[in-house]
Design a protein around this motif. Structure first.
Motif, PDB file in Angstrom:
ATOM      1  N   ALA A  14      97.647  48.591  19.908  1.00 44.36           N
ATOM      2  CA  ALA A  14      98.590  49.163  19.816  1.00 44.36           C
ATOM      3  C   ALA A  14      99.748  48.106  19.752  1.00 44.36           C
ATOM      4  CB  ALA A  14      99.072  50.266  20.751  1.00 44.36           C
ATOM      5  N   SER A  36      93.387  55.133  10.556  1.00 38.20           N
ATOM      6  CA  SER A  36      92.475  55.872  11.519  1.00 38.20           C
ATOM      7  C   SER A  36      92.988  56.533  12.866  1.00 38.20           C
ATOM      8  CB  SER A  36      91.227  55.015  11.854  1.00 38.20           C
ATOM      9  OG  SER A  36      91.655  54.023  12.470  1.00 38.20           O
ATOM     10  N   GLY A  37      94.096  55.641  13.178  1.00 35.48           N
ATOM     11  CA  GLY A  37      95.017  56.033  14.289  1.00 35.48           C
ATOM     12  C   GLY A  37      95.552  57.534  14.096  1.00 35.48           C
ATOM     13  N   ALA A  38      95.968  57.738  12.830  1.00 38.34           N
ATOM     14  CA  ALA A  38      96.786  58.991  12.551  1.00 38.34           C
ATOM     15  C   ALA A  38      95.851  60.103  12.638  1.00 38.34           C
ATOM     16  CB  ALA A  38      97.354  58.845  10.998  1.00 38.34           C
ATOM     17  N   ARG A  41      95.323  60.867  16.177  1.00 36.51           N
ATOM     18  CA  ARG A  41      96.583  61.432  16.544  1.00 36.51           C
ATOM     19  C   ARG A  41      96.857  62.925  16.034  1.00 36.51           C
ATOM     20  NH1 ARG A  41     100.970  57.888  18.107  1.00 36.51           N
ATOM     21  NH2 ARG A  41     100.445  55.752  18.543  1.00 36.51           N
ATOM     22  N   SER A  97      94.730  58.697  23.221  1.00 31.12           N
ATOM     23  CA  SER A  97      94.047  57.890  23.915  1.00 31.12           C
ATOM     24  C   SER A  97      93.025  58.575  24.693  1.00 31.12           C
ATOM     25  CB  SER A  97      94.892  57.007  24.756  1.00 31.12           C
ATOM     26  OG  SER A  97      94.289  56.283  25.456  1.00 31.12           O
ATOM     27  N   GLN A 113      86.905  59.569   8.250  1.00 30.42           N
ATOM     28  CA  GLN A 113      87.375  58.126   8.114  1.00 30.42           C
ATOM     29  C   GLN A 113      86.363  57.439   6.721  1.00 30.42           C
ATOM     30  OE1 GLN A 113      88.103  56.215  11.964  1.00 30.42           O
ATOM     31  NE2 GLN A 113      86.956  57.977  12.684  1.00 30.42           N
ATOM     32  N   GLY A 126      92.487  50.286  12.584  1.00 32.60           N
ATOM     33  CA  GLY A 126      91.961  51.070  13.714  1.00 32.60           C
ATOM     34  C   GLY A 126      91.545  50.312  14.805  1.00 32.60           C
ATOM     35  N   ARG A 127      90.678  50.701  15.500  1.00 33.97           N
ATOM     36  CA  ARG A 127      90.081  49.929  16.824  1.00 33.97           C
ATOM     37  C   ARG A 127      88.471  49.586  16.560  1.00 33.97           C
ATOM     38  NH1 ARG A 127      94.416  51.567  17.543  1.00 33.97           N
ATOM     39  NH2 ARG A 127      95.705  51.775  19.428  1.00 33.97           N
ATOM     40  N   MET A 129      86.898  49.685  13.377  1.00 31.77           N
ATOM     41  CA  MET A 129      86.709  49.713  11.937  1.00 31.77           C
ATOM     42  C   MET A 129      85.751  48.789  11.457  1.00 31.77           C
ATOM     43  SD  MET A 129      88.879  52.278  10.683  1.00 31.77           S
ATOM     44  CE  MET A 129      88.218  53.124  12.019  1.00 31.77           C
ATOM     45  N   ARG A 177      96.806  52.111  28.228  1.00 28.26           N
ATOM     46  CA  ARG A 177      96.141  52.352  26.958  1.00 28.26           C
ATOM     47  C   ARG A 177      94.964  51.312  26.749  1.00 28.26           C
ATOM     48  NH1 ARG A 177      99.191  53.971  22.145  1.00 28.26           N
ATOM     49  NH2 ARG A 177     101.079  53.784  23.677  1.00 28.26           N
TER      50      ARG A 177
END
Ligand code: DC
Length: 217
Positions: A14, A36-38, A41, A97, A113, A126-127, A129, A177
């Motif tokens: 982040a 992808s975070g969205a 979320r 998270s 995704q 993303g984290r 991907m 996080r």
């Protein structure tokens, strides 16, 4: 023979600036963009709205399967409701998270995704991907920055959105996080073995964009 659309993955923690960079690269190349975070979320937002237990994997998966998510430019809709701002609050980030550490939640969001992978190409932010969602991506980038720089960036971002926060508190939350995202057993935050790592602490978004475009050329 059908061509497989190329993919650039941009992973990182982040506040590393990956959202900004991913959107700049996608615009420059006129490719699709996956934030992808969205997606995570939105799932967390819906869970909070439904007062769900954030560790109830089965309930969360059921909820996720029924959600309609739509993306149009900067706008994010969940079941027709504009949640673009609501998914960015610190409370929603915290819930995101937590639920993103659950393997069944990650599995339930995988196909959504992958559905962004279309011609002429995709920039995926993303984290995981480059490690899990698109392991065959043509170019993999892992963008990072120091925790204090990332807290300051998040602070400015939230302020622009009219959300008040304290930098010290944001840095503490970022560290917690990061710790959780990096140590979870499923899809932990880590560079793919074939990723190119860029530290953006002292680089402007344009500097990073130039480095990436240079590499692509
Ligand atoms: O990138 P972001 O700040 O919008 O991500 C919010 C949260 O979602 C963060 O805690 C990590 C999680 N996430 C994830 O686990 N996997 C992704 N591909 C994207 C985000």
């Amino acid at each position: 023979m059908s061509a497989t659309p190329p993919i650039i993955t941009i992973d990182g923690p982040a506040g590393s600036g990956k959202g900004t960079i991913a959107s700049m690269v996608a615009k420059k190349l006129a490719w699709h963009l996956l934030d992808s975070g969205a997606i995570y979320r939105i799932a967390a937002y819906a869970a909070l709205q439904n007062h769900m237990d954030l560790s109830d994997e089965r309930g969360l998966v059921q909820l996720i399967q029924g959600l309609n998510m739509e993306f149009s430019g900067e706008q994010v809709l969940c079941d027709g409701e504009d949640v673009s701002l609501a998914i960015r609050t610190p409370e929603c980030a915290e819930a995101t998270s937590k639920i993103s550490a659950l393997p069944a939640v990650r599995a339930a969001l995988l196909e959504r995704q992958r559905s962004f992978h279309k011609l002429p190409g995709l920039v995926a932010d993303g984290r995981d991907m480059g490690t899990v969602v698109f392991p065959d991506a043509s170019v993999k980038i892992f963008l990072t920055a120091s925790p204090s720089v990332r807290a300051e960036r998040r602070y400015n971002q939230l302020r622009q959105q009219g959300i008040s926060a304290s930098i010290g508190q944001l840095e503490r939350e970022i560290n917690i996080r990061d710790e959780r995202d990096s140590n979870r057993p499923v899809a932990p935050l880590k560079p793919a073995t074939d990723a190119w790592v860029i530290d953006s602490s002292y680089l402007s978004p344009n500097d990073v964009l130039e480095q990436i475009l240079h590499r692509l050329r």
